[in-house]
Design a protein around this motif. Structure first.
Motif, PDB file in Angstrom:
ATOM      1  N   ALA A  99      34.375  58.235  41.358  1.00 23.59           N
ATOM      2  CA  ALA A  99      33.546  58.349  42.554  1.00 23.59           C
ATOM      3  C   ALA A  99      33.746  57.158  43.482  1.00 23.59           C
ATOM      4  CB  ALA A  99      32.075  58.467  42.165  1.00 23.59           C
ATOM      5  N   VAL A 100      33.843  55.965  42.900  1.00 20.48           N
ATOM      6  CA  VAL A 100      34.031  54.744  43.694  1.00 20.48           C
ATOM      7  C   VAL A 100      35.327  54.813  44.495  1.00 20.48           C
ATOM      8  CG1 VAL A 100      34.591  52.281  43.508  1.00 20.48           C
ATOM      9  CG2 VAL A 100      32.621  53.211  42.281  1.00 20.48           C
ATOM     10  N   VAL A 101      36.450  55.132  43.820  1.00 18.48           N
ATOM     11  CA  VAL A 101      37.735  55.128  44.529  1.00 18.48           C
ATOM     12  C   VAL A 101      37.836  56.303  45.503  1.00 18.48           C
ATOM     13  CG1 VAL A 101      38.932  53.858  42.716  1.00 18.48           C
ATOM     14  CG2 VAL A 101      38.895  56.345  42.633  1.00 18.48           C
ATOM     15  N   ALA A 102      37.173  57.412  45.197  1.00 19.23           N
ATOM     16  CA  ALA A 102      37.208  58.553  46.113  1.00 19.23           C
ATOM     17  C   ALA A 102      36.482  58.231  47.417  1.00 19.23           C
ATOM     18  CB  ALA A 102      36.581  59.777  45.448  1.00 19.23           C
ATOM     19  N   ILE A 103      35.295  57.664  47.288  1.00 17.98           N
ATOM     20  CA  ILE A 103      34.505  57.332  48.479  1.00 17.98           C
ATOM     21  C   ILE A 103      35.189  56.237  49.292  1.00 17.98           C
ATOM     22  CG2 ILE A 103      32.323  56.357  49.286  1.00 17.98           C
ATOM     23  CD1 ILE A 103      31.009  57.687  46.818  1.00 17.98           C
ATOM     24  N   LEU A 104      35.584  55.158  48.629  1.00 24.62           N
ATOM     25  CA  LEU A 104      36.200  54.044  49.349  1.00 24.62           C
ATOM     26  C   LEU A 104      37.553  54.426  49.934  1.00 24.62           C
ATOM     27  CD1 LEU A 104      35.352  50.945  47.126  1.00 24.62           C
ATOM     28  CD2 LEU A 104      34.331  51.642  49.293  1.00 24.62           C
ATOM     29  N   GLY A 105      38.304  55.232  49.205  1.00 25.68           N
ATOM     30  CA  GLY A 105      39.595  55.672  49.733  1.00 25.68           C
ATOM     31  C   GLY A 105      39.439  56.466  51.017  1.00 25.68           C
ATOM     32  N   THR A 106      38.459  57.337  51.048  1.00 21.09           N
ATOM     33  CA  THR A 106      38.192  58.121  52.253  1.00 21.09           C
ATOM     34  C   THR A 106      37.747  57.231  53.411  1.00 21.09           C
ATOM     35  OG1 THR A 106      37.550  60.022  50.894  1.00 21.09           O
ATOM     36  CG2 THR A 106      36.858  60.041  53.199  1.00 21.09           C
ATOM     37  N   VAL A 107      36.839  56.302  53.120  1.00 22.48           N
ATOM     38  CA  VAL A 107      36.329  55.383  54.157  1.00 22.48           C
ATOM     39  C   VAL A 107      37.455  54.540  54.737  1.00 22.48           C
ATOM     40  CG1 VAL A 107      34.883  53.347  54.555  1.00 22.48           C
ATOM     41  CG2 VAL A 107      33.977  55.299  53.264  1.00 22.48           C
ATOM     42  N   PHE A 108      38.283  53.959  53.868  1.00 21.40           N
ATOM     43  CA  PHE A 108      39.345  53.078  54.351  1.00 21.40           C
ATOM     44  C   PHE A 108      40.484  53.864  55.022  1.00 21.40           C
ATOM     45  CE2 PHE A 108      37.124  49.871  52.013  1.00 21.40           C
ATOM     46  CZ  PHE A 108      37.465  48.683  52.660  1.00 21.40           C
ATOM     47  N   THR A 109      40.674  55.111  54.650  1.00 24.80           N
ATOM     48  CA  THR A 109      41.635  55.946  55.375  1.00 24.80           C
ATOM     49  C   THR A 109      41.216  56.086  56.833  1.00 24.80           C
ATOM     50  OG1 THR A 109      42.230  57.200  53.392  1.00 24.80           O
ATOM     51  CG2 THR A 109      42.718  58.224  55.506  1.00 24.80           C
ATOM     52  N   LEU A 110      39.952  56.382  57.045  1.00 28.66           N
ATOM     53  CA  LEU A 110      39.438  56.519  58.409  1.00 28.66           C
ATOM     54  C   LEU A 110      39.492  55.181  59.151  1.00 28.66           C
ATOM     55  CD1 LEU A 110      36.362  58.813  57.643  1.00 28.66           C
ATOM     56  CD2 LEU A 110      38.573  59.483  58.606  1.00 28.66           C
ATOM     57  N   ILE A 111      39.201  54.099  58.450  1.00 22.12           N
ATOM     58  CA  ILE A 111      39.263  52.773  59.077  1.00 22.12           C
ATOM     59  C   ILE A 111      40.686  52.452  59.531  1.00 22.12           C
ATOM     60  CG2 ILE A 111      39.123  50.294  58.608  1.00 22.12           C
ATOM     61  CD1 ILE A 111      36.698  50.869  56.847  1.00 22.12           C
ATOM     62  N   GLU A 112      41.661  52.709  58.667  1.00 27.20           N
ATOM     63  CA  GLU A 112      43.040  52.358  58.998  1.00 27.20           C
ATOM     64  C   GLU A 112      43.586  53.214  60.134  1.00 27.20           C
ATOM     65  OE1 GLU A 112      45.592  51.913  55.622  1.00 27.20           O
ATOM     66  OE2 GLU A 112      44.129  50.710  54.524  1.00 27.20           O
ATOM     67  N   GLU A 127      44.304  56.759  46.874  1.00 30.82           N
ATOM     68  CA  GLU A 127      44.940  57.977  46.381  1.00 30.82           C
ATOM     69  C   GLU A 127      46.211  58.270  47.171  1.00 30.82           C
ATOM     70  OE1 GLU A 127      43.940  60.065  43.978  1.00 30.82           O
ATOM     71  OE2 GLU A 127      41.821  59.650  43.638  1.00 30.82           O
ATOM     72  N   ILE A 128      47.112  59.053  46.583  1.00 27.13           N
ATOM     73  CA  ILE A 128      48.295  59.513  47.306  1.00 27.13           C
ATOM     74  C   ILE A 128      47.869  60.310  48.541  1.00 27.13           C
ATOM     75  CG2 ILE A 128      50.323  61.018  47.188  1.00 27.13           C
ATOM     76  CD1 ILE A 128      50.570  60.284  44.248  1.00 27.13           C
ATOM     77  N   ALA A 129      46.826  61.127  48.395  1.00 24.91           N
ATOM     78  CA  ALA A 129      46.340  61.929  49.525  1.00 24.91           C
ATOM     79  C   ALA A 129      45.867  61.036  50.667  1.00 24.91           C
ATOM     80  CB  ALA A 129      45.207  62.841  49.069  1.00 24.91           C
ATOM     81  N   HIS A 130      45.258  59.909  50.353  1.00 23.73           N
ATOM     82  CA  HIS A 130      44.805  58.984  51.389  1.00 23.73           C
ATOM     83  C   HIS A 130      45.987  58.388  52.131  1.00 23.73           C
ATOM     84  CE1 HIS A 130      41.081  58.365  48.633  1.00 23.73           C
ATOM     85  NE2 HIS A 130      40.876  59.357  49.480  1.00 23.73           N
ATOM     86  N   ALA A 131      47.021  57.974  51.382  1.00 24.96           N
ATOM     87  CA  ALA A 131      48.209  57.393  52.009  1.00 24.96           C
ATOM     88  C   ALA A 131      48.921  58.415  52.896  1.00 24.96           C
ATOM     89  CB  ALA A 131      49.159  56.865  50.937  1.00 24.96           C
ATOM     90  N   VAL A 132      48.967  59.656  52.451  1.00 27.52           N
ATOM     91  CA  VAL A 132      49.594  60.714  53.243  1.00 27.52           C
ATOM     92  C   VAL A 132      48.814  60.960  54.533  1.00 27.52           C
ATOM     93  CG1 VAL A 132      50.100  63.193  53.320  1.00 27.52           C
ATOM     94  CG2 VAL A 132      50.704  61.852  51.291  1.00 27.52           C
ATOM     95  N   ALA A 133      47.490  61.035  54.413  1.00 31.48           N
ATOM     96  CA  ALA A 133      46.657  61.307  55.586  1.00 31.48           C
ATOM     97  C   ALA A 133      46.775  60.197  56.619  1.00 31.48           C
ATOM     98  CB  ALA A 133      45.199  61.477  55.157  1.00 31.48           C
ATOM     99  N   ALA A 134      46.701  58.949  56.178  1.00 33.36           N
ATOM    100  CA  ALA A 134      46.790  57.828  57.119  1.00 33.36           C
ATOM    101  C   ALA A 134      48.214  57.644  57.629  1.00 33.36           C
ATOM    102  CB  ALA A 134      46.300  56.544  56.446  1.00 33.36           C
ATOM    103  N   GLY A 135      49.193  57.723  56.736  1.00 36.71           N
ATOM    104  CA  GLY A 135      50.582  57.526  57.132  1.00 36.71           C
ATOM    105  C   GLY A 135      51.061  58.549  58.139  1.00 36.71           C
ATOM    106  N   SER A 136      50.603  59.785  58.009  1.00 39.04           N
ATOM    107  CA  SER A 136      51.032  60.843  58.928  1.00 39.04           C
ATOM    108  C   SER A 136      50.569  60.597  60.354  1.00 39.04           C
ATOM    109  CB  SER A 136      50.524  62.200  58.439  1.00 39.04           C
ATOM    110  OG  SER A 136      49.104  62.231  58.432  1.00 39.04           O
ATOM    111  N   SER A 137      49.517  59.804  60.521  1.00 40.40           N
ATOM    112  CA  SER A 137      49.028  59.523  61.868  1.00 40.40           C
ATOM    113  C   SER A 137      49.983  58.625  62.649  1.00 40.40           C
ATOM    114  CB  SER A 137      47.642  58.863  61.808  1.00 40.40           C
ATOM    115  OG  SER A 137      47.726  57.553  61.261  1.00 40.40           O
TER     116      SER A 137
END
Length: 342
Positions: A166-179, A203-213
Motif C-alpha cells: 500500500a505504501v509503495v502504491a500510494i507514493l508511486g502514484t503521487v510521485f508519478t504525478l509530481i514528476e 513500479e514499472i507502471a509508474h516509470a512507464v506513465a511518467a516516462g511516456s510524457s
C-alpha cells in the motif's frame, strides 16, 4: 510454515477461482485510463481484500489461498524474468547499471534507517524499504519469503506485506504525478528525464506513465533504467535474507539456521537469460510476461483475502512517512545525477 502437502483439492480450486477472478479483473481495470498509475497488482490486492466480505467461500478455501499466495508468487516472479532483456540492459551502458546499484542500495538503506527511527518494526521496515528502492509490489513480495518469522507471527507478516504494498502504491502514484508536473521546470533532455523517472519511481507502471510524457526516447530510457533496478531484486533478496537472519540471531529474536537462498530468484535470472538469448519471439515473450503478472495478481489477491486490513491504518503511518521522506531524497538525487551525468 504451512504443510501444503495435505492441501485439499476442493480448497485449491475454490481459491484458484477466487484469485483468478481478482487477477483478471485487476488486469482489465489496470489497463483503463487513470487506473494505470495504480497498476494491476495493487488492484488485484484490493479486490482480494474486498472478497473478505464474502466470508463463507474465503473461509472454505483458507489452505488453498495460502498455497496460492506462496507458490504462485514464486512462479510469477520467475516468469517476470522474461521481461528483462540483458542485452538491452548492457547496451544502456555502465552508467545506468551503476546508477541502479547506487539507487537500490542507498534507497533501501535510507528508508529502513528512517523507518526504524520512526519506531517501525524491523520486518515492515525491510519490506517498505525494498518496495521503495527496487520495484514496488513485486519487490515486497520477492523479499518477504526471505524474512523468516515464527509461526505465530505469520499473520502479522502478511499484514506487513499488505502495508508495504500500500505504501509503495500510494507514493508511486503521487510521485508519478509530481514528476510529470515538474517536468517543464527541470529543463531536462528526453534521455535525462527518462533516467530520472526510471531511477526514482517505484513500479514499472509508474516509470512507464511518467516516462511516456517525455516522448518515445524518454519512455525507452525510463523502462531500461527501471528494469536495471528490477535486475537488482535477486541479489538484494539474498543479501537482505542473510542480514535479517544474522541480526535476529544476535538480538535473540530468532535461531540461527541455514542462510536463506531464494531459489526462485535463480529462476528469475534464468528466465531473463533464456528470454535474451533464445529465439522465443516477441509474441511468446509477451505471453510469458502476461502470465507472470497473472500469477502475481493471483498471489496478491490471495494475500488480500488472508489479512486483517484494518490494521493498515493503525501500524502503517511510520512506514509511509519513512518511504515518503526517502522518496523525496531519491527524487532530488536522481534529478542531479541525470542532469550532470547523462
Amino acid at each position: 510454515m504451512k504443510n501444503y502437502g495435505v492441501l485439499r483439492t476442493k480448497d485449491f480450486f475454490i481459491a484458484l477461482a477466487l484469485t483468478l477472478i481478482c487477477a483478471l479483473l485487476g488486469s482489465f481495470l489496470g489497463g483503463l485510463p487513470y487506473l494505470t498509475l495504480i497498476g494491476a497488482l495493487v488492484i488485484s490486492l484490493i479486490l482480494g481484500m474486498g472478497f473478505q466480505l464474502f466470508k463463507r467461500p474465503v473461509e472454505a478455501a483458507t489452505e488453498g489461498i495460502g498455497f496460492i499466495s506462496n507458490k504462485f508468487l514464486r512462479l510469477g516472479i520467475i516468469l517476470l524474468g522474461f521481461k528483462l532483456n540483458l542485452i538491452d540492459l548492457a547496451s544502456a551502458g555502465v552508467k545506468i547499471i551503476v546508477l541502479a546499484m547506487v539507487v537500490v542500495t542507498g534507497t533501501v538503506s535510507l528508508t529502513y534507517f528512517i523507518a526504524r527511527k520512526f519506531g517501525v518494526e524491523k520486518e515492515l521496515a525491510i519490506l517498505s524499504a525494498g518496495g521503495t528502492g527496487i520495484c514496488g509490489a513485486a519487490a515486497v513480495m520477492g523479499i518477504s519469503p526471505q524474512i523468516k518469522v515464527a509461526a505465530d507471527k505469520q499473520d502479522r507478516q502478511r499484514e506487513n506485506e499488505v502495508m508495504a504494498v500500500a505504501v509503495v502504491a500510494i507514493l508511486g502514484t503521487v510521485f508519478t504525478l509530481i514528476e510529470i508536473g515538474i517536468k517543464p521546470l527541470l529543463h531536462l533532455t528526453p534521455t535525462q528525464f527518462g533516467v530520472m523517472t526510471g531511477a526514482s519511481l517505484h513500479e514499472i507502471a509508474h516509470a512507464v506513465a511518467a516516462g511516456s510524457s517525455g516522448g518515445p526516447v524518454s519512455l525507452d530510457t525510463a523502462i531500461i533504467t527501471k528494469l536495471s533496478r528490477v535486475l537488482m531484486l535477486a541479489p538484494a533478496a539474498l543479501v537482505i535474507g542473510g542480514w535479517y537472519q544474522r541480526s535476529t540471531h544476535k538480538s535473540g529474536d530468532g535461531h540461527r539456521g541455514k542462510l536463506p537462498i531464494p531459489w526462485f530468484m535463480g529462476g528469475f535470472i534464468l528466465a531473463s537469460i533464456l528470454g535474451t538469448f533464445l529465439p522465443l519471439g516477441a509474441g511468446m515473450l509477451a505471453g510469458l510476461v502476461k502470465a507472470a503478472y497473472l500469477f502475481l495478481g493471483m498471489a496478491m489477491a490471495a494475500l488480500g483475502m488472508s489479512v486483517n486490513f484494518k490494521v493498515i491504518f493503525q501500524r502503517g503511518k511510520g512506514a509511509f512517512a519513512a518511504a515518503f521522506l526517502a522518496s523525496i531524497i531519491l527524487l532530488i538525487f536522481t534529478i542531479i545525477v541525470s542532469k550532470f551525468f547523462f
